[in-house]
Design a protein around this motif. Sequence first.
Motif: not given
Length: 924
Positions: A810-830
């Motif tokens: 949420w820290d990064s999400f509130l600063y950078e926006g929705p692109k962070v969700i895609f990043r962390f969703a992929l990171a969880l699978f990786k």
Amino acid sequence: KLCGYLQKLSGKGPLRGFRSRWFVFDPRRCYLYYFKGPQEALPLGHLDIASACFSYHQPEAGATAAGDEAAAFEVHSPSGAVAVLKAATRQDMTYWLQELQQKRWEYCNNLDAAKRDSRTSPTPSDLSKGLVAKDNPGSILSQNASAERARNILAVETSPTDLVGEQAASQPAPVQPSAINFSLKQWSTEIKNSMSSLRKGNNENRRSIFYTTEEWEMLDPTPKDLEDSMALEEKRKHLAEGSKGLTTSAFPFDFGRIPHKTRRPLRDMIASSRNRNSSDSSPTEWYAGNGNKLVSELQLKYQSQQEELEKLKKDLLSQKELVRLLQQTVRSSQYDKYFASRLCEGVPKDKLELLHQKDDQILGLNNQLEKLNLEKDSLQQEVKNLKCKVGELNEQLGMLMETIQAKDEVIMKLSRQLSECEDNTTSQSGAVNSSMAACTNKELQELDRLKDNLQGYKTQNKFLNKEILELSALRRNAEAREREWQAKYTSLEAKLCQIESKYLILLQEMKNPVCSEEQSPAREVITQLLEDALKAETSEQPEQAFFKPHLVSEYDIYGFQTVPEDDDEEKLVAKSRALDLRSLSLSENREISTGVKWENYLASTMNREMIRCVELKNLIRSGIPHEHRSKMWKWCVNLHVKKFKDSTVPGYFQTLLQNALEKQNPASKQIELDLLRTLPNNKHYSSPTSEGIQKLRNVLLAFSWRNPDIGYCQGLNRLVAIALLYLEQEDAFWCLVTIVEVFMPRDYYTKTLLGSQVDQRVFKDLMSEKLPRLHAHFEQYKVDYTLITFNWFLVVFVDSVVSDILFKIWDSFLYEGPKVIFRFALALFKYKEEEILKLQDSMSIFKYLRYFTRTILDARKLTGIAFGDLNPFPLRQIRNRRTYHLEKVRLELTELEAIREDFLRERETCVEKRDLISDDEEDS
């Protein structure tokens, strides 16, 4: 805020000296930062006040009262370094010492009273917002009453001057006239000033403030020479030159410039002065009284006459300009008349009348011109009269100055005769009296000096006694903490031995199980060990915290329940997970580089506003510290919704809430149903009386009234619940506006969830690009992982990952926006890619996907994958893919709607299908 200007002793060798610095006290770390000036962003350094002690030297009265050391004090650090600071006045020095003592006392007492685990006791001063702040009340030790009373008695009452406080930032830095600054720049400046003063010479300083007829004789200037600004500048110049003359000689008048014809014999002037002064006063009294009074009156009169003359010059100039314009008008009118008379022969009668009117106007202007000429002549005559008056005043001044000069000579002669007579008659008695008077004066001065010294030493004694008292109390607190830690260490070591013994018994039992109906002693130990392992640390059992080395708190710092209450097996898993998280947090606490970077960055923004930059983005990606998260979240939200806030009226949130409560709201029923289902595992939302429930209700109702197209959608309640943990109601409302109206595409939270479906297809494309092996594995076993990830995107991972990782996302999400969700969703699978690839059937894969995110605990590793291994990650690519899939999803929804309409028509026409109902009709 404790801040202001102080002089700091710095430099080495001949360049060592006091330099003005801007000091700011930071209560978070008890540091005293110093900058070059109030506008500087980066501090030059800091002083650790928490472990420092203070002292100052009492100067001898009269010896250094105006010297550099009169208001200097020292800050001693434990390492032996001594910082010498100097205030502008002794009053400011006393105020700074008192405040620094008080800040050190408060900080150390708060430090003593804080809990040992830093994760459960963030700095109280920084947590001022949100539900999490309520869990950390300000904890101050019950101070020793006698020590506190003694501190109040020994305190010296003082108030700061204008150089202390935030208002001092608008003032220039104080300059110490006696301080020697050996900087090369100041050397060159002083040399230039000295040379310029030598080149000017002494002739300029002897000029008089009065002018002769050659100086003020009025010429006929051009309009440009006598504009208002030039006249004022010339007046200032003359006054400045005159003031120089006043300070360089006993008589500021230039006698050589008075015309010779105006001088009169000295005898006549003395006689005239006697006639004016009828009383038989001495020359000294006349000089001190009437002479000075008359001179001052004449000077004032002359200055008023000169000002009036300047005004008349301006009036004359304006009149000349008006006359010139009128003359041009008359000439142009005559030319027009002549030209018109030639061309208008045979002109109709009405036009001739118009020309006659023009002639009348010209005549009127000529008459007005004549009047102005007469007025001009009268003004010129008045100017001449004023010139005559000024000349007469100059003559009178000349006579007065000659008279004063003669009187001075007489006074000096009489004074010499009087002193000679007194020396001859009273030489002996005068010597005795003078010696007695000198002795008496010396004794009185010595008495005053001793009184001043006594008062200064009393103040110094009070301060030093208070300093000793505080340092002793702090030392006793440190010794008590040391004894407490020693006792705890001993008990923990003993308990560890007991636990090791019990685990050895458990291992032995597991190695050689005994299958018998009788209860063996080993079985009792195992049962007791399991019961102890499942116990959680609660507020009702504070004594266990002293004896149990690895007890897990019932709730974490965010209010989430750490150990479930139902299944014992699940309890053991949750307890193991909580211990792993604690181990990771303890290892991260040993590496304090991130915390130091945050402290340094926030210290650099004490004198300026925060802005978006690469440094701040990297800090936020590493995670916002718990004590600064409330402030940073609010700043991020305001950054994104500033344009919305600027267009609203004050009290906008309260107005929305009032309307939603008073008027019929279709979303209120569903909101009430979902309140207790939002975060049931969080103590702030676990019961109807919890504090967070009412705040959650208010924010959701206000948003439903602001955005009636959405109203309320399941998922919004969890977003608001997370925001309320660190933000107040209104800020949480704007946080929801940021997510729904700024970050996410349209129709993301509507009934069709169109935007959410589009993002799942975009995520599938990214999976095939970034993680091709895993994507092929899912395709091979026909596993639709979007059934799991859909909720990740809708509520931004709430209830999907452990709380520590959730809030860093949420820290990064509130600063950078929705692109962070895609990043962390992929990171969880990786993160778990290899484990997933080992699974070889769809059921086991899907079962693993349902809970695998709760097993990921290393936030640092996950963040490294999200922002490092997955690069490049352009936002433009996500936008293009969203546009592409949006059209496809809309076409599919249109086809589904057409199929539904066909089904309804067929059901109406076919008797056999009338009993069939759709899913929507069944829900309704």
